[in-house]
Write an enzyme that holds these catalytic residues in place. Sequence first.
Site, PDB file in Angstrom:
ATOM      1  CG  ASP A  34      70.602  78.998  17.077  1.00 24.78           C
ATOM      2  OD1 ASP A  34      71.002  79.649  18.058  1.00 24.78           O
ATOM      3  OD2 ASP A  34      71.599  79.390  15.945  1.00 24.78           O
ATOM      4  NE  ARG A  36      75.471  77.887  15.935  1.00 30.70           N
ATOM      5  CZ  ARG A  36      76.013  77.315  17.138  1.00 30.70           C
ATOM      6  NH1 ARG A  36      76.230  76.109  17.037  1.00 30.70           N
ATOM      7  NH2 ARG A  36      75.897  78.019  18.183  1.00 30.70           N
ATOM      8  CE1 TYR A 139      74.546  94.370  19.221  1.00 29.81           C
ATOM      9  CE2 TYR A 139      75.381  96.134  20.757  1.00 29.81           C
ATOM     10  CZ  TYR A 139      74.769  94.677  20.565  1.00 29.81           C
ATOM     11  OH  TYR A 139      74.134  94.050  21.469  1.00 29.81           O
ATOM     12  CE  LYS A 143      70.972  94.838  20.693  1.00 23.59           C
ATOM     13  NZ  LYS A 143      69.988  93.770  20.317  1.00 23.59           N
TER      14      LYS A 143
END
Length: 318
Positions: A34, A36, A139, A143
């Site tokens: 990830d 973070r 988005y 996609k």
Amino acid sequence: MKKILVTGALGQIGSELTTQLRHKYGADSVVATDIRQGENHQDGPFEILDVTDAKAMHEIAKKYQVDTIMHLAALLSATAEAKPLLAWNLNMGGLVNALEVARELKCQFFTPSSIGAFGPTTPKDNTPQETIQRPVTMYGVNKVAGELLCDYYSQKFGVDTRGVRFPGLISYVTPPGGGTTDYAVEIYYEAIKNKRYTSYIEKGTYMDMMYMPDALNAIIHLMEADASKLVHRNAFNVTAMSFAPEEIAAEIKKHIPDFEMSYNVDPIRQAIADSWPNSIDATAAQQEWGFKAEYDVAKMTEDMLVKLNEKLHALSGN
Ligand code: SER
């Protein structure tokens, strides 16, 4: 032996998928990554990875000799609408990097598409597997392009790419961030904490939804499916239920009788919701790899309220 790289492993899907995959294949067989550091996934390998860094992704995949990539890192619809350029760079840049690693290291590949890949000119009810896809959100553009890119890598380079179009996912482990369907998760938190919820989605707005256990099963089933039976490969429509805000509220009221819902519609997320289907047709997924959902809105609500209650009580130390 399977060795799986998961991107976005601390996100809504990744946090639970990583745990499930580690149960199934062993903790060392799943490399969680990830952008973070988080508290989760300390029982096995974890690496910090920004998916727009192609070199870093390649190095991690090589270091652990992975044979499967599950690429989940992405911005959701509402955040993508607020930061379209960032969404393009992260959603498309991350995907092409992950596909390149899959091509070079000959990995099997999974990435989710979404009901967001449909748009206002798509048939709204029982939306077919193959239909008009002219989304009007960043988005959605990401996609659709992603679905096509996965098809391309499969046809051109023989990468074993697979994917589903997920509806709104409802879960209690990690909240979603920045999606249009997030209301259907928030409503449970607020019902337990305050017995009231203000919906940013208007009454009568139907969207497809699915409970996380069904989503995890769908991913694992599809990845294990016999490739020779897959006609579509990427972007299978999958769904478990379709409801409007007042219907999920009514279901919650059966368990919390004094629960109240009001509305304060957010025009941006409402416009996104209005551009998506009311309900999609999952026949291709059922026929080609036996997709089946166990949870309807009643069964999900029962489980969600129990699990979330336990979690919130544990957090508050009561
Ligand atoms: N849950 C997602 C969103 O709302 C749909 O893919 O953005």
